[in-house]
Design a protein around this motif. Structure first.
Motif, short mmCIF file in Angstrom:
data_model
loop_
_atom_site.label_atom_id
_atom_site.label_comp_id
_atom_site.label_asym_id
_atom_site.label_seq_id
_atom_site.Cartn_x
_atom_site.Cartn_y
_atom_site.Cartn_z
N ASP A 320 -8.15 7.02 2.66
CA ASP A 320 -7.09 6.97 1.73
C ASP A 320 -6.01 7.68 2.10
OD1 ASP A 320 -6.01 8.31 -1.25
OD2 ASP A 320 -6.91 6.46 -1.50
N SER A 358 -1.30 2.48 1.29
CA SER A 358 -2.31 2.93 0.74
C SER A 358 -3.56 3.60 1.40
CB SER A 358 -3.18 1.71 -0.28
OG SER A 358 -3.65 0.87 0.53
N ASN A 359 -3.53 3.58 2.77
CA ASN A 359 -4.40 3.92 3.62
C ASN A 359 -3.75 4.53 4.97
OD1 ASN A 359 -3.84 1.73 4.93
ND2 ASN A 359 -5.77 0.96 5.02
N LYS A 387 -18.59 4.82 9.15
CA LYS A 387 -18.27 4.29 7.85
C LYS A 387 -19.06 5.20 6.77
CE LYS A 387 -18.37 0.82 4.24
NZ LYS A 387 -19.41 1.49 3.54
N PRO A 398 -10.05 2.84 1.12
CA PRO A 398 -9.27 2.12 0.31
C PRO A 398 -9.15 0.58 0.76
CG PRO A 398 -7.91 3.46 0.75
CD PRO A 398 -9.04 3.89 1.82
N GLU A 399 -9.08 -0.32 -0.33
CA GLU A 399 -8.56 -1.88 -0.11
C GLU A 399 -7.05 -1.80 -0.07
OE1 GLU A 399 -11.15 -4.51 -1.95
OE2 GLU A 399 -12.92 -3.93 -0.72
N PRO A 400 -6.35 -2.93 0.17
CA PRO A 400 -5.09 -2.87 -0.26
C PRO A 400 -4.66 -2.90 -1.67
CG PRO A 400 -5.41 -4.42 1.57
CD PRO A 400 -6.73 -3.79 1.12
N TYR A 402 -2.59 -4.00 -4.86
CA TYR A 402 -1.49 -5.07 -5.15
C TYR A 402 -1.22 -4.83 -6.66
CZ TYR A 402 -3.27 -7.68 -1.30
OH TYR A 402 -3.83 -7.97 0.00
#
Length: 472
Positions: A320, A358-359, A387, A398-400, A402
């Protein structure tokens, strides 16, 4: 009075006659030196030509000249057996030939001989071709004559063949001294190439000597010229084959890999089975045979994974944007160092490669020993371990994100809750999820297949890979 008048007239006309006589006397020498053309006679060139023709006619009109010409021609024809049936008549330098000859070439030759005799004005060739069967079967006599000459040349032919066989046998004996060529050449392929070149040279020398003994120098030149043209045409037609052959020699000298090496040739990957005189044979990681022309291998970029037992793996993970990337790097490298298959030297490392919306992307690096750990397995387990370690320490992956915007001018979307949210289940800890044993033993299926094929294949003589020689 009349008499006196007549005397006066005589004196008046007399001096005029005297003047005319004097003029004529002076003009006489000038007329003597004028050419005949000025006096209406013939031109000098025409007179000279007529004189030469008259002289030539006078020469050919000699009674003994025609006889001499006829005797000379008959004497020449008598020496040539084919012209015995030709009759010769000469009249005023004109030669008439009558008779029969077997072919048109002989008829033309008879006319040429007669025309070259001194004193002949022209030749009237009345010779006809003899179309009788008996006369045209003279080729049988010529064949018999050739056979007799060949029979007479048999001793010389036998000597030439014996000399050629002796030279060829000497070349094969020298080429058969395998212990010499195997010691000189770096591998068996080049040794056989040297032996073949020696045999070829001695065979060519044997043919040249034999033809020279037989006096067939012209035939030798024709044979060598034809062989050169044929060799040039074959060279163009087999250009790719010749290129592969030369590349095979260079690869056998360079030895860029060993049997069972894991290599990447351009974009073709697999383990080496053998190097032949035309292609490099690989077994892909899927267990398939792959043949690459040696010309392509020689010019390609070769990546040999087996050459160095230490191999690096790497991967990327993102945390993050609000997290501390340095702390994440420390957690990740500690997790890699804790893995038994990751080498301590070189030590694991981490780098920040990108800061996104975002990351923060972190690039992790680790090293393994390929003799003890499989690269694919080690990389997979390392990704999972890092991980889990980051998640245990509270770092979010985090993932992207939108963002969706809805236009207020449109009708509201019928979005509503159709049920109640269930309470979130407690997430399992990462350490509790590690139930799979760390199996990183190297994959040996492909390597064993390669070794089995090399042991069971009887075509080892054509393998140009020599483990006793140093690798390039």
């Amino acid at each position: 009075m009349v008499l006196i008048h007549d005397l006066r007239l005589l004196l008046a006309h007399g001096w005029r006659a005297l003047l005319c006589a004097l003029v004529l006397a002076c003009a006489a020498p000038a007329f003597a030196v004028l050419p005949e053309a000025a006096l209406g006679g013939e031109e000098p060139a025409e007179a000279e030509a007529e004189g030469e023709v008259a002289a030539e006619i006078a020469q050919t009109s000699d009674e003994g000249e025609d006889t001499r010409i006829r005797q000379r021609i008959e004497a020449i024809y008598s020496v040539l057996p084919a012209f015995e049936n030709v009759e010769v008549e000469v009249s005023e330098g004109v030669v008439s030939l009558v008779g029969t000859l077997p072919d048109a070439e002989a008829i033309d030759r008879a006319e040429e001989i007669a025309a070259n005799i001194a004193g002949v004005v022209t030749v009237d060739n009345g010779i006809e071709r003899d179309l009788s069967v008996a006369q045209n079967l003279s080729i049988l006599s010529e064949a018999t004559e050739l056979a007799q000459k060949a029979l007479a040349a048999l001793p010389l032919l036998a000597v030439a063949v014996a000399v050629a066989l002796a030279i060829g046998a000497l070349g094969y004996f020298i080429a058969g001294l395998g212990f010499i060529w195997n010691r000189i050449a770096p591998n068996a392929f080049l040794a056989e190439l040297i032996r073949g070149a020696i045999r070829l040279v001695f065979v060519v020398v044997a043919i040249v000597v034999a033809l020279d003994l037989l006096g067939a120098g012209a035939l030798l030149g024709a044979v060598l010229g034809g062989a050169g043209l044929i060799g040039l045409a074959v060279g163009f037609a087999m250009r790719d084959t010749a290129e592969n052959y030369v590349a095979s020699i260079m690869l056998s000298l360079r030895q860029p890999f060993r049997p069972n090496d894991h290599v990447l040739i351009d974009d073709l990957e697999g383990r080496v089975i053998r190097l032949t005189s035309r292609a490099t044979v690989l077994m892909t990681l899927e267990g398939n045979h792959l043949r690459i022309p040696n010309a392509q291998v020689f010019k390609a970029v070769i990546l040999n994974y087996t050459r160095n037992p230490q191999r690096r793996f790497d991967f990327e993970l993102g945390v993050d944007a609000d997290d501390d990337p340095r702390a994440a790097m420390k957690v990740g490298t500690d997790a890699l160092a804790a893995l038994s298959f990751v080498l301590a030297d070189p030590a694991p490392a981490a780098r920040i490669t990108q800061v996104g919306d975002s990351n923060i992307v972190i690039f992790f690096i680790g090293w393994i020993d390929q003799r003890e750990a499989d690269w694919f397995k080690s990389r997979s387990l390392a990704i999972a371990a890092v991980k889990e370690a980051l998640e245990d320490e509270g770092f979010a992956l985090p993932e992207p994100i939108y963002r969706l915007r809805f236009d207020g001018r449109t009708d509201p979307l019928p979005i509503g809750r159709t049920g109640t949210l269930s309470e979130a289940q407690p997430k399992k800890s990462a350490s509790a999820a590690r139930t799979v044993a760390e199996d990183v033993q190297p994959e040996s299926e492909i390597s064993e297949l390669v070794e089995a094929e090399r042991r069971g294949d009887g075509d080892q003589a054509n393998d140009l890979l020599d483990e006793s020689r140093p690798v390039e």
